[in-house]
Design an enzyme around this catalytic site. Structure first.
Site, mmCIF file in Angstrom:
data_model
loop_
_atom_site.group_PDB
_atom_site.id
_atom_site.type_symbol
_atom_site.label_atom_id
_atom_site.label_comp_id
_atom_site.label_asym_id
_atom_site.label_seq_id
_atom_site.Cartn_x
_atom_site.Cartn_y
_atom_site.Cartn_z
ATOM 1 N N THR A 126 0.863 -1.219 -0.055
ATOM 2 C CA THR A 126 0.037 0.051 0.151
ATOM 3 C C THR A 126 0.865 1.458 -0.026
ATOM 4 O OG1 THR A 126 -1.441 1.169 1.409
ATOM 5 C CG2 THR A 126 -0.217 -0.382 2.662
ATOM 6 N N ASP A 127 0.170 2.293 -0.456
ATOM 7 C CA ASP A 127 1.074 3.890 -0.416
ATOM 8 C C ASP A 127 1.069 4.031 0.885
ATOM 9 O OD1 ASP A 127 -1.833 3.982 0.188
ATOM 10 O OD2 ASP A 127 -2.233 5.469 -1.624
ATOM 11 N N GLU A 128 0.466 3.341 1.829
ATOM 12 C CA GLU A 128 0.507 3.963 3.195
ATOM 13 C C GLU A 128 1.827 3.786 4.097
ATOM 14 O OE1 GLU A 128 -2.612 3.536 6.088
ATOM 15 O OE2 GLU A 128 -4.101 3.340 4.268
ATOM 16 N N TYR A 151 -1.561 -0.266 10.932
ATOM 17 C CA TYR A 151 -2.037 -0.979 9.870
ATOM 18 C C TYR A 151 -0.986 -0.702 8.898
ATOM 19 C CZ TYR A 151 -3.309 -1.439 4.927
ATOM 20 O OH TYR A 151 -3.444 -1.741 3.601
ATOM 21 N N LYS A 155 2.095 -3.477 7.284
ATOM 22 C CA LYS A 155 2.428 -3.659 5.891
ATOM 23 C C LYS A 155 3.937 -3.162 5.725
ATOM 24 C CE LYS A 155 -0.295 -4.737 3.336
ATOM 25 N NZ LYS A 155 -0.766 -5.802 2.611
HETATM 26 P P1 NAD Z 1 -10.099 -6.996 2.420
HETATM 27 O O1 NAD Z 1 -9.916 -6.775 3.780
HETATM 28 O O2 NAD Z 1 -11.274 -6.799 1.589
HETATM 29 O O3 NAD Z 1 -9.578 -8.486 2.351
HETATM 30 C C1 NAD Z 1 -8.725 -9.329 3.268
HETATM 31 C C2 NAD Z 1 -8.947 -10.714 2.782
HETATM 32 O O4 NAD Z 1 -7.852 -11.468 3.603
HETATM 33 C C3 NAD Z 1 -10.345 -11.028 3.395
HETATM 34 O O5 NAD Z 1 -10.863 -12.143 2.516
HETATM 35 C C4 NAD Z 1 -9.933 -11.967 4.731
HETATM 36 O O6 NAD Z 1 -10.680 -13.102 5.107
HETATM 37 C C5 NAD Z 1 -8.490 -12.554 4.271
HETATM 38 N N1 NAD Z 1 -7.596 -12.669 5.482
HETATM 39 C C6 NAD Z 1 -7.351 -12.042 6.380
HETATM 40 N N2 NAD Z 1 -6.629 -12.715 7.416
HETATM 41 C C7 NAD Z 1 -6.232 -13.788 6.707
HETATM 42 C C8 NAD Z 1 -5.344 -14.920 7.328
HETATM 43 N N3 NAD Z 1 -4.945 -14.708 8.457
HETATM 44 N N4 NAD Z 1 -5.340 -16.026 6.371
HETATM 45 C C9 NAD Z 1 -6.204 -15.956 5.271
HETATM 46 N N5 NAD Z 1 -6.744 -14.939 4.793
HETATM 47 C C10 NAD Z 1 -7.050 -13.891 5.669
HETATM 48 O O7 NAD Z 1 -8.648 -6.445 1.881
HETATM 49 P P2 NAD Z 1 -8.640 -5.533 0.484
HETATM 50 O O8 NAD Z 1 -9.076 -4.138 0.463
HETATM 51 O O9 NAD Z 1 -8.912 -6.545 -0.732
HETATM 52 O O10 NAD Z 1 -6.875 -5.739 0.296
HETATM 53 C C11 NAD Z 1 -6.028 -6.591 -0.095
HETATM 54 C C12 NAD Z 1 -4.912 -6.317 -0.059
HETATM 55 O O11 NAD Z 1 -4.309 -5.230 -0.818
HETATM 56 C C13 NAD Z 1 -4.276 -6.247 1.325
HETATM 57 O O12 NAD Z 1 -2.946 -6.724 1.513
HETATM 58 C C14 NAD Z 1 -3.973 -4.678 1.750
HETATM 59 O O13 NAD Z 1 -3.256 -4.194 2.371
HETATM 60 C C15 NAD Z 1 -3.648 -4.099 0.384
HETATM 61 N N6 NAD Z 1 -4.121 -3.038 -0.291
HETATM 62 C C16 NAD Z 1 -5.580 -2.462 -0.249
HETATM 63 C C17 NAD Z 1 -5.838 -1.311 -0.950
HETATM 64 C C18 NAD Z 1 -7.344 -0.700 -0.806
HETATM 65 O O14 NAD Z 1 -7.661 0.325 -1.170
HETATM 66 N N7 NAD Z 1 -8.176 -1.632 -0.365
HETATM 67 C C19 NAD Z 1 -4.956 -0.400 -1.209
HETATM 68 C C20 NAD Z 1 -3.519 -0.969 -1.395
HETATM 69 C C21 NAD Z 1 -2.896 -2.059 -0.797
HETATM 70 P P1 TYD Z 2 -10.551 4.446 4.255
HETATM 71 O O1 TYD Z 2 -11.469 3.919 3.112
HETATM 72 O O2 TYD Z 2 -10.756 3.901 5.504
HETATM 73 O O3 TYD Z 2 -9.046 3.984 3.662
HETATM 74 P P2 TYD Z 2 -7.365 4.628 4.154
HETATM 75 O O4 TYD Z 2 -7.843 5.079 5.452
HETATM 76 O O5 TYD Z 2 -6.999 3.374 4.085
HETATM 77 O O6 TYD Z 2 -7.068 5.629 3.352
HETATM 78 O O7 TYD Z 2 -10.519 5.768 4.351
HETATM 79 C C1 TYD Z 2 -10.257 6.643 3.135
HETATM 80 C C2 TYD Z 2 -10.121 8.236 3.752
HETATM 81 O O8 TYD Z 2 -11.622 8.430 3.974
HETATM 82 C C3 TYD Z 2 -9.392 8.377 4.882
HETATM 83 O O9 TYD Z 2 -8.818 9.718 4.586
HETATM 84 C C4 TYD Z 2 -10.327 8.396 5.976
HETATM 85 C C5 TYD Z 2 -11.581 8.768 5.427
HETATM 86 N N1 TYD Z 2 -12.631 8.322 5.991
HETATM 87 C C6 TYD Z 2 -13.735 9.072 6.638
HETATM 88 O O10 TYD Z 2 -13.675 10.678 6.275
HETATM 89 N N2 TYD Z 2 -14.750 8.900 6.868
HETATM 90 C C7 TYD Z 2 -15.090 7.480 7.356
HETATM 91 O O11 TYD Z 2 -15.988 6.941 7.965
HETATM 92 C C8 TYD Z 2 -14.118 6.547 6.936
HETATM 93 C C9 TYD Z 2 -14.103 5.158 7.055
HETATM 94 C C10 TYD Z 2 -12.985 7.153 6.237
#
Ligand code: NAD
Ligand code: TYD
Length: 354
Positions: A126-128, A151, A155
């Protein structure tokens, strides 16, 4: 004929599930094993349409389970690790599952890949991990990691472990760091699906602080294409940033959602900010673009497709919001309490948030 068997972890989650579907659709010669623990964020209903595909197999289990992982890894020639605890707000309430899955779980997968000589390991990050970016700056892959919440710290730790396995053991591992994804099947605790589903229910959209924090939105199909390209053309040991190039302050994102749905802006409710809320994330993805990738979706197109999906698929998200999610929602938002003073400043009443 199968030419590649991919072990996808976390494939019942948002991006992992979209990638499972993308991989089966675009690569008729690939097979997929999906290892997922089905935490609150994992949902088998997201993959009903591929369940009958003979190239797809679901395994219910934990990436921290070394014996299980050791039995699956030899069956695959590629690992794509999505499995993670992913919600910043939950990591502020309890960081322990984040350390366990994101750090230890990733190390279990890396260890198994090393023992079984897996030809390719793609880790999803992630960018975070770079921390917040000042105006005008975008992180390069070579920049220092400055994660600022639990978080992000978990990561970043996983990324470091991946690169340590490459340096010390020459494990062919790559990492892709993406900006915020949007699209179908995202658990409605994250900002965009929360705002969309609340708006559909005529409930307030809880925007943290003044809504001025900036996130860069990437449509999940564009993310899948980038991951696919990394698998086909990426170099082991390399890290690739993937940016949507759609940076917006959160309040603008909330407004855009309401505009698409034809709902009033008065639904926007400014609530107490997230602790340590990172002001802005931004990535320079020229390395990924040099591989031949660019995002196809503008901010508006990405949001419109996402909004349309949630509008057309209430059977997917309504049961989630009525289940355990309701308790989480109360825990997270009801304490952002209205005193009279706060009410005057426009901060939500918990009753309005129910
Ligand atoms: P999500 O929370 O929707 O899904 C996570 C999945 O992992 C779930 O299906 C959960 O059951 C499974 N999981 C959790 N713990 C587990 C374990 N111990 N063993 C097996 N499975 C397990 O997440 P997402 O948003 O789809 O993110 C997927 C990946 O991409 C993550 O690694 C996240 O850090 C990364 N990522 C997400 C975003 C975003 O915007 N969502 C952006 C950048 C990177
Ligand atoms: P989120 O979807 O939780 O992703 P991340 O924190 O990983 O970027 O949040 C996206 C942005 O929206 C973040 O700046 C936090 C903000 N946010 C709100 O303003 N209200 C909310 O209820 C949530 C969940 C997030």
């Amino acid at each position: 004929m199968t030419t590649r068997t991919v072990l996808i972890t976390g494939g019942a989650g948002f991006i992992g599930g979209n990638f499972v579907r993308y991989a089966l659709r675009t690569h008729p010669d690939w097979s997929v094993i999906n290892l997922d623990k089905l935490t609150y964020a994992g949902n088998p209903a997201s993959l009903r349409d591929v369940e009958g595909d003979p190239r797809y197999r679901f395994v219910h289990g934990d990436i921290c389970d070394t014996a299980l992982v050791d039995s699956l890894v030899p069956q695959a020639d590629t690992i794509v690790n999505f499995a993670a605890e992913t919600h910043v707000d939950r990591s502020l309430q309890d960081e322990s599952p984040f350390v366990l899955t994101n750090v230890y779980g990733t190390s279990v997968l890396l260890g198994a890949a090393l023992r079984h000589k897996t030809p390719l390991f793609l880790h999803i990050s992630t960018d975070e991990v770079y921390g917040e970016m000042p105006p005008g700056a975008s992180a390069r892959e070579t920049d220092p990691l400055r994660p600022r919440n639990p978080y992000a710290a978990s990561k970043a730790s996983a990324d470091l472990m991946c690169m340590a396995f490459h340096t010390t053991h020459q494990l062919p591992v790559m990492a892709v760091r993406m900006t915020n994804n949007v699209g179908p099947y995202q658990y409605p605790e994250k900002a965009v699906p929360l705002f969309i589903t609340n708006a559909l229910e005529d409930k307030p959209l809880p925007v943290y602080g003044q809504g001025l924090q900036i996130r860069d939105w990437l449509y999940v199909e564009d993310a899948c294409e980038a991951l696919d390209l990394a698998l086909r053309r990426g170099a082991p040991g390399q890290i690739y940033n993937v940016a949507g190039s759609n940076e917006r302050p959160n309040v603008e994102t909330a407004r855009a959602i309401l505009r698409i749905l034809g709902k009033p802006e008065s639904l926007i409710t400014f609530v107490e900010d997230r602790k340590g809320h990172d002001q802005r994330y931004s990535l320079d993805s020229s390395r990924m673009r040099d591989l031949g990738w660019q995002p196809a979706h503008s901010f508006e197109a990405a949001l419109e497709k996402t909004v349309r999906w949630y509008r057309e698929n209430p059977q997917w998200w309504r049961p989630i919001k009525q289940g355990d999610f309701a308790q989480y929602y109360t825990r997270q938002y009801a304490r952002r309490l209205p005193t009279k003073q706060r009410a005057r400043r426009g901060i939500a009443s918990p009753r309005r948030l129910q």
